[in-house]
Design a protein around this motif. Structure first.
Motif, short mmCIF file in Angstrom:
data_model
loop_
_atom_site.label_atom_id
_atom_site.label_comp_id
_atom_site.label_asym_id
_atom_site.label_seq_id
_atom_site.Cartn_x
_atom_site.Cartn_y
_atom_site.Cartn_z
N ARG A 163 0.80 -1.22 0.00
CA ARG A 163 0.00 0.00 0.00
C ARG A 163 0.84 1.29 0.00
NH1 ARG A 163 -3.08 0.70 -2.09
NH2 ARG A 163 -4.42 2.09 -0.87
N ASP A 278 -8.51 2.69 4.99
CA ASP A 278 -8.14 1.98 3.76
C ASP A 278 -8.82 0.61 3.77
OD1 ASP A 278 -6.61 2.22 1.38
OD2 ASP A 278 -5.08 0.88 2.18
N ALA A 292 -1.56 4.38 -0.70
CA ALA A 292 -2.18 5.06 0.44
C ALA A 292 -1.74 6.52 0.50
CB ALA A 292 -1.78 4.35 1.73
#
Length: 468
Positions: A163, A278, A292
Motif C-alpha cells: 500500500r 483503507d 495510500a
C-alpha cells in the motif's frame, strides 16, 4: 427414565410452609425459562439429582418435570439428560417482545462482509498451531499494548510493500478491528485539543457515531466524482478528517491526483490530522490500486486498516500507523481500552503474513470478486437499463443510481417481501443532505450461479414499485 448419573447443580429452593413442593419446582423452572435464565437446550438436573439437592421425594420432581414437558418447557427422552425445549425458547422470545432470529434471506445483497466461506481455514489453523508451539511463557502475558512485535514488523513490511505506507513497527498499533482503532484515535485527538472532525458526506454512520461518542463535533464535507470537495473542506474549520481516498464508501469514487495535492496543502496549512480508512483498497479490478495517502504525509495522517474485508470480521484484527505526535496518546488509549489485542491470534497472523498466505488469498479473491462484479453489472444492464453504476471497479459492492422518481423505501419494502436484503444510500447521508435514489449492491456473498436470479428478482421488486 434412564438418566445420566453426573450431577448438575441448579439454583432452586422449596418451602414446606406454602404451596405444594411440585408446584414450587414447576413455577421456578418455568420462570427461569421464560426470563431467559435457562436457554433452549440447557441441561437441567435429573429427577433423582434434583430430588437429592432439594431434599424431597423423587416422585415430586418426576411429577413437576412431567407437567413442564406437557406444557412444552422441557424435553424428556429416555437415556438422555432432561433439557429446556427449543420450542419453549421461541415462545418465550415472542411473548416477551424480543426478536426471534429471522430466516436467512433468499439473496443477501448487503455490502457487509467478504465471502467468508472462502476463509483459508487450513492455512490459518496451521499458523495458529505453529504460533502456539513457538510462543514462550512470557508471550502468554499482557505484553506491549501496541501489539506483538513480530506482527507489527510483519504489518510494517506488508503495508509498505502493498500500500506504499510509510510504516515502522514502533509506530504500528494492533487493534480489535477498525472501529476500535478509530475510537482510540478520536480520544487521542481530543487530548491534543481537537474539537471538530470532518466526514465525507455520504459516509458510514457507525464511524460518525464513534467520533460523536468520543466527544467530537461532526462536520459534513460534500463529495463529487473526484472525491472530497476542497472548497467545503477549507470553509469547514475542522481539526481532523476521516477519509476513504482509495475507494470512497459508499459512493465508490476515488480521490483524484489533483484533489490529493490540494488535500495535502490544506493538511499542512491547517496542521490537521487525517484518519485514512483503507478498508478495501486491495480489491481493484481494472488497474493497480492507488497507493495510500499516508505515504505522502506520514506526520499528519493516521493509516487504518483491518482484516475484516480481506479475511473475515470474526478475526477482530486491525492496525494503525500513527504519526509521532499522537503515538503516546494512542498507545495509552489502547492500553486503557483492553491492555492489548489477543496475543495468540497476533502471533498467528504474523506467521500468516510472513508465509505469504494473505497475498495468495487476495489473488484468489480478486479474481473471484471481479467475475461476480462483471456478471452483476451485465445482469443490471439487461434487467435495469435505466440504472447507472457509479464509482470505480473496486471493492465488494456496486453503487447503482436510479432515476429521481424512484422511491428507495418502497424498493426496500418490495425487496424484503421477495427475500432480498438490501442497503440504500439513504442511511449514509448526513442530514439534511440527500441525493438520487441509490442502491448499494454487495456481491461478495452471492455465488456466481445465483447472481442472475438475484438481479432479476431485484428488478421485479423495483418494477412493482413503479406500478404502485
Amino acid at each position: 427414565m434412564d438418566e445420566t448419573s453426573q450431577p448438575i447443580e441448579m439454583l432452586l429452593s422449596v418451602s414446606r410452609d406454602g404451596r405444594g413442593l411440585g408446584t414450587q419446582i414447576e413455577a421456578q423452572l418455568r420462570g427461569a425459562i421464560r426470563e431467559g435464565r435457562l436457554r433452549a437446550g440447557a441441561r437441567v438436573p435429573s429427577t433423582r439429582d434434583l430430588a437429592s439437592q432439594l431434599g424431597v421425594s423423587r416422585r415430586v420432581v418426576v411429577g413437576a418435570y412431567a407437567q413442564l414437558a406437557a406444557e412444552g418447557y422441557l424435553t424428556l427422552r429416555q437415556g438422555a439428560r432432561p433439557c429446556v425445549a427449543e420450542t419453549a425458547q421461541a415462545r418465550v422470545l415472542s411473548s416477551a417482545g424480543a426478536s426471534v432470529p429471522a430466516a436467512a434471506p433468499r439473496f443477501d445483497l448487503r455490502p457487509r462482509v467478504p465471502d467468508v466461506s472462502a476463509f483459508p481455514r487450513s492455512q490459518w489453523l496451521r499458523c495458529l498451531r505453529d504460533a502456539l508451539q513457538a510462543m514462550t511463557n512470557a508471550d502468554l502475558g499482557y505484553g506491549d499494548p501496541r501489539g506483538v512485535e513480530a506482527l507489527r514488523s510483519a504489518l510494517a513490511e506488508y503495508l509498505g510493500r502493498v500500500r506504499g505506507v510509510a510504516a515502522a513497527p514502533e509506530r504500528t498499533i494492533v487493534t480489535n478491528g477498525y472501529s476500535q482503532g478509530q475510537g482510540i484515535v478520536c480520544r487521542a485527538l481530543i487530548a491534543h485539543g481537537a474539537r471538530r472532525i470532518g466526514f465525507e458526506n455520504p459516509s458510514h454512520p457507525e464511524q460518525r457515531r464513534i467520533a460523536e461518542k468520543a466527544g467530537l463535533d461532526i462536520v459534513p464535507i460534500g463529495m463529487d466524482e473526484a472525491g472530497i470537495r476542497l472548497d467545503q473542506l477549507e470553509r469547514a474549520g475542522v481539526d481532523a478528517l476521516v477519509l476513504t481516498p482509495a475507494h470512497q464508501h459508499p459512493t465508490g469514487a476515488v480521490l483524484t491526483g489533483e484533489r490529493r495535492q490540494g488535500l495535502l496543502t490544506w493538511l499542512r496549512q491547517r496542521d490537521a490530522i487525517v484518519i485514512e480508512d483503507d478498508y478495501d483498497a486491495e480489491y481493484r479490478y481494472d488497474r493497480a490500486a492507488v497507493g495510500a495517502l499516508q505515504g505522502l504525509e506520514p506526520d499528519r495522517i493516521v493509516y487504518a486498516g483491518s482484516a475484516s474485508k480481506t479475511l473475515a470480521p470474526a478475526l477482530r484484527l486491525g492496525w494503525l500507523v500513527v504519526p509521532p505526535r499522537l503515538l503516546a496518546a494512542v498507545t495509552d488509549e489502547k492500553d486503557l481500552a483492553d491492555c492489548g489485542t489477543a496475543g495468540i491470534e497476533q502471533h498467528a497472523f504474523a506467521s500468516f503474513l510472513a508465509r505469504g498466505e494473505l497475498d495468495r488469498h487476495l489473488r484468489r479473491m480478486r479474481a473471484r470478486y471481479r467475475r461476480r462484479r462483471d456478471l452483476l453489472l451485465d445482469e443490471l444492464a439487461h434487467a435495469l437499463p435505466e440504472a447507472t453504476v457509479r464509482g470505480i471497479a473496486a471493492g465488494l459492492h456496486a453503487t447503482v443510481e436510479l432515476p429521481d422518481d424512484y422511491d428507495e423505501q418502497a424498493i426496500l419494502d418490495q425487496a424484503r417481501r421477495r427475500g432480498i436484503n438490501l442497503v440504500t444510500m439513504h442511511d449514509f447521508w448526513i442530514p439534511p443532505s440527500s441525493g438520487a435514489p441509490t442502491l448499494l449492491l454487495g456481491y461478495a456473498q452471492v455465488p456466481i450461479p445465483a447472481i442472475p436470479t438475484a438481479i432479476r428478482a431485484l428488478a421485479d421488486a423495483i418494477r412493482s414499485t413503479r406500478k404502485r
